[in-house]
Design a protein around this motif. Structure first.
Motif, short mmCIF file in Angstrom:
data_model
loop_
_atom_site.label_atom_id
_atom_site.label_comp_id
_atom_site.label_asym_id
_atom_site.label_seq_id
_atom_site.Cartn_x
_atom_site.Cartn_y
_atom_site.Cartn_z
N TYR A 245 0.81 -1.22 0.00
CA TYR A 245 0.00 0.00 0.00
C TYR A 245 0.85 1.27 0.00
CZ TYR A 245 -3.86 -3.07 1.32
OH TYR A 245 -4.81 -4.07 1.34
N LEU A 246 2.14 1.15 0.30
CA LEU A 246 2.97 2.34 0.50
C LEU A 246 3.13 3.17 -0.77
CD1 LEU A 246 4.90 4.13 2.11
CD2 LEU A 246 6.73 2.50 1.57
N LEU A 247 3.60 2.54 -1.85
CA LEU A 247 3.91 3.30 -3.06
C LEU A 247 2.65 3.90 -3.68
CD1 LEU A 247 6.62 1.00 -4.68
CD2 LEU A 247 6.92 2.99 -3.21
N ASP A 248 1.56 3.13 -3.70
CA ASP A 248 0.31 3.67 -4.23
C ASP A 248 -0.20 4.81 -3.35
OD1 ASP A 248 0.31 2.02 -6.37
OD2 ASP A 248 -1.27 0.69 -5.68
N GLY A 249 0.01 4.68 -2.03
CA GLY A 249 -0.42 5.76 -1.13
C GLY A 249 0.33 7.04 -1.40
N ILE A 250 1.65 6.95 -1.59
CA ILE A 250 2.45 8.12 -1.90
C ILE A 250 2.01 8.72 -3.23
CG2 ILE A 250 4.79 8.91 -2.47
CD1 ILE A 250 5.86 6.87 -0.48
N ALA A 251 1.79 7.86 -4.23
CA ALA A 251 1.36 8.34 -5.53
C ALA A 251 0.02 9.08 -5.43
CB ALA A 251 1.24 7.17 -6.51
N ALA A 252 -0.91 8.53 -4.66
CA ALA A 252 -2.23 9.17 -4.52
C ALA A 252 -2.11 10.56 -3.90
CB ALA A 252 -3.15 8.29 -3.67
N VAL A 253 -1.21 10.71 -2.92
CA VAL A 253 -1.03 12.02 -2.28
C VAL A 253 -0.53 13.06 -3.28
CG1 VAL A 253 0.28 13.29 -0.54
CG2 VAL A 253 -0.66 11.05 0.00
N PHE A 254 0.46 12.69 -4.08
CA PHE A 254 1.04 13.66 -5.00
C PHE A 254 0.14 13.90 -6.21
CE2 PHE A 254 4.75 12.57 -2.49
CZ PHE A 254 5.29 13.83 -2.29
N ILE A 255 -0.61 12.89 -6.61
CA ILE A 255 -1.61 13.11 -7.65
C ILE A 255 -2.66 14.09 -7.15
CG2 ILE A 255 -3.52 12.02 -8.89
CD1 ILE A 255 -1.76 9.54 -9.17
N GLY A 256 -3.12 13.89 -5.92
CA GLY A 256 -4.12 14.78 -5.35
C GLY A 256 -3.60 16.20 -5.19
N ALA A 257 -2.32 16.33 -4.83
CA ALA A 257 -1.73 17.67 -4.67
C ALA A 257 -1.71 18.43 -5.98
CB ALA A 257 -0.32 17.54 -4.10
N SER A 258 -1.59 17.70 -7.10
CA SER A 258 -1.53 18.37 -8.40
C SER A 258 -2.84 19.08 -8.74
CB SER A 258 -1.21 17.35 -9.50
OG SER A 258 -2.31 16.49 -9.74
N MET A 259 -3.94 18.69 -8.09
CA MET A 259 -5.23 19.32 -8.39
C MET A 259 -5.54 20.49 -7.46
SD MET A 259 -7.60 16.00 -9.25
CE MET A 259 -7.01 15.03 -7.87
N HIS A 260 -4.66 20.74 -6.48
CA HIS A 260 -4.85 21.86 -5.57
C HIS A 260 -4.23 23.12 -6.17
CE1 HIS A 260 -4.24 24.29 -1.88
NE2 HIS A 260 -5.32 23.65 -1.45
N THR B 263 -6.48 13.59 -2.59
CA THR B 263 -5.95 12.27 -2.27
C THR B 263 -6.97 11.18 -2.57
OG1 THR B 263 -4.41 13.08 -0.59
CG2 THR B 263 -5.12 10.79 -0.40
N ILE B 264 -8.23 11.43 -2.20
CA ILE B 264 -9.28 10.43 -2.46
C ILE B 264 -9.46 10.22 -3.95
CG2 ILE B 264 -11.76 10.00 -2.24
CD1 ILE B 264 -11.64 11.37 0.49
N VAL B 265 -9.43 11.30 -4.73
CA VAL B 265 -9.53 11.16 -6.19
C VAL B 265 -8.34 10.36 -6.71
CG1 VAL B 265 -9.52 12.40 -8.38
CG2 VAL B 265 -10.87 13.27 -6.47
N GLY B 266 -7.15 10.62 -6.17
CA GLY B 266 -5.98 9.86 -6.59
C GLY B 266 -6.13 8.38 -6.28
N VAL B 267 -6.67 8.06 -5.12
CA VAL B 267 -6.89 6.65 -4.76
C VAL B 267 -7.89 6.01 -5.72
CG1 VAL B 267 -7.91 5.14 -3.01
CG2 VAL B 267 -6.29 6.92 -2.33
N LEU B 268 -8.98 6.70 -6.01
CA LEU B 268 -9.99 6.15 -6.92
C LEU B 268 -9.41 5.95 -8.32
CD1 LEU B 268 -13.17 8.15 -5.83
CD2 LEU B 268 -12.63 5.75 -5.38
N PHE B 269 -8.55 6.86 -8.74
CA PHE B 269 -7.88 6.72 -10.04
C PHE B 269 -7.07 5.43 -10.07
CE2 PHE B 269 -4.04 7.20 -12.56
CZ PHE B 269 -4.54 7.55 -13.80
#
Length: 336
Positions: A262-277, A287-293
Motif C-alpha cells: 500500500y505504501l507506493l500507491d499511497g504516496i502516488a495518490a497524495v502527489f496526484i491529489g496535490a496536483s489538483m490543488h 488524495t481520495i480522487v488519486g486513490v480512486l484513479f
C-alpha cells in the motif's frame, strides 16, 4: 517627469498573465480529464465495467488504500514523509489477531490493541524525528526495516496467522453493513470526513500547513513545531493501524509485511491529489480522487484480461505519467 521603468518581476508577471491562468487551469484539471478518459475507455472496452457490482468493487478495493493515503497526506502536508505506514498497518493487523488468538482477549480490547500497534509505529517515528533529530526519511525508513524484521521474527520467518474462528463481533467490524453499506466503507468515510475537517477547518490543520510551507517561519511565528510534528506521525500510525484492523477483520488472517504493497500507491495518490490543488498542496479530496484513479486503473486492467506482465507495465506507465503531471503542476505553482 520621466516615468519610472517597470521592475523586472512585475514585467515578467504581466507578460505571463494572458496565458498563465489558462495554462494553470489546464494543468490543474488535466488529471481529471485523464481520469474521465480512462473511465470512458474501460466502459467501452469492458461491458461489465459500469456494472453496479464492479463499481462497488472499486470502492471496496480502495478502502484500505484510502486510509494509508490519508495518513500520508497529513505527514506530507506537514513537510515530512513516512515510509513506515505499511508497517503500522501490519502491526494493526498483527496485534489485533494475536490479542484474541494468543491471549484470549475480548474482541473490543483486541481492536484497541490493533490501534495501539499502529500508533506505536507513529510514536517511534516521532521520538526519532523530534527527540533525536533524525530526518523523517531516514527515521521512517529505519522504522520500516525494524518493523519488517520484527514481523518475521515474531512469525517464525513470515508464516501467516490464520484465525478462522474469529469472534463474530470482530468480523463485523469490516464485514458487516449498515443500511446496506459495508461497515468498512462507513469507517473510511467517517475518517476521511474527520481528516477533511482537521486539515481544512481547524487551527491544527492551518499550523501543520504552515509547517509544510516553511517550517522555520512557522517556528518563528510561535507555532510549537516539535509538538505538532510528533502528533502528525502518531496520527498517521494510528490511521494506518485502523486499516490493519479492517484488513484482519475482513480476511481473518494476518500476513506479515502485507502493508508494503500500500505504501507506493499511497504516496502516488497524495502527489496526484496535490496536483489538483491550486497551491499544489496535499489535500484530502485530491488524495481520495488519486486513490480512486489508481483503483479504477487496476480493476479496469484486470477486466481487460491482459497478461500479468503487460498489465504491470501499463499500470506503471500510467502511474508515471500521472506523477510527471503532478510534478509539472507543482513546479509551476512554485514558480508563480
Amino acid at each position: 517627469m520621466t516615468q519610472a521603468p517597470t521592475t523586472l518581476p512585475a514585467a515578467a508577471a504581466a507578460e505571463e498573465r494572458p496565458g498563465s491562468a489558462l495554462l494553470g487551469g489546464l494543468l490543474r484539471y488535466a488529471f481529471l480529464f485523464a481520469f474521465a478518459a480512462m473511465f470512458v475507455f474501460f466502459s467501452l472496452r469492458t461491458p461489465t465495467f459500469l456494472g453496479g457490482s464492479n463499481l462497488l468493487n472499486i470502492l471496496q478495493g480502495s478502502a484500505l488504500l484510502t486510509l494509508v493515503a490519508l495518513a500520508l497526506t497529513v505527514v506530507v502536508a506537514a513537510g515530512g514523509i513516512d515510509l513506515s505506514v505499511g508497517v503500522a498497518l501490519d502491526f494493526g493487523a498483527w496485534f489485533s489477531i494475536v490479542a484474541m488468538l494468543s491471549f484470549g482477549l475480548p474482541w473490543p480490547v483486541a481492536l484497541l490493541c490493533g490501534l495501539a500497534g499502529g500508533a506505536l509505529i507513529g510514536a517511534v517515528n516521532a521520538f526519532l524525528i523530534v527527540q533525536l533529530g533524525v530526518t523523517p526519511f531516514l527515521a521512517t525508513l529505519g522504522t520500516f526495516f525494524i518493523g519488517r524484521s520484527a514481523q518475521l521474527i515474531g512469525t517464525n520467518g513470515g508464516a501467516n496467522i490464520n484465525f478462522r474462528q474469529m469472534p463474530e463481533g470482530f468480523q463485523a467490524v469490516a464485514g458487516g453493513s449498515a443500511l446496506g453499506v459495508s461497515n468498512q466503507l462507513v469507517v473510511v468515510a467517517v475518517i476521511a470526513a474527520l481528516y477533511y475537517l482537521l486539515l481544512n477547518r481547524s487551527k491544527y490543520g492551518a499550523r501543520i500547513g504552515a509547517m509544510g510551507i516553511q517550517n522555520s517561519a512557522a517556528r518563528v511565528a510561535g507555532i510549537p513545531t516539535r509538538k505538532y510534528r510528533a502528533t502528525v506521525f502518531v496520527l498517521a500510525g494510528l490511521t494506518a493501524g485502523v486499516a490493519g484492523v479492517l484488513l484482519s477483520s475482513d480476511l481473518r488472517i494476518y500476513t506479515p509485511n502485507a502493508g508494503f504493497s500500500y505504501l507506493l500507491d499511497g504516496i502516488a495518490a497524495v502527489f496526484i491529489g496535490a496536483s489538483m490543488h491550486r497551491d499544489s498542496r496535499p489535500n484530502v479530496l485530491g488524495t481520495i480522487v488519486g486513490v480512486l484513479f489508481l483503483s479504477t486503473l487496476r480493476v479496469g486492467l484486470d477486466l481487460l484480461g491482459l497478461d500479468f506482465n503487460v498489465k504491470a507495465a501499463l499500470n506503471g506507465i500510467v502511474l508515471l505519467a500521472a506523477l510527471v503531471l503532478a510534478y509539472a503542476v507543482s513546479k509551476r505553482a512554485r514558480r508563480t
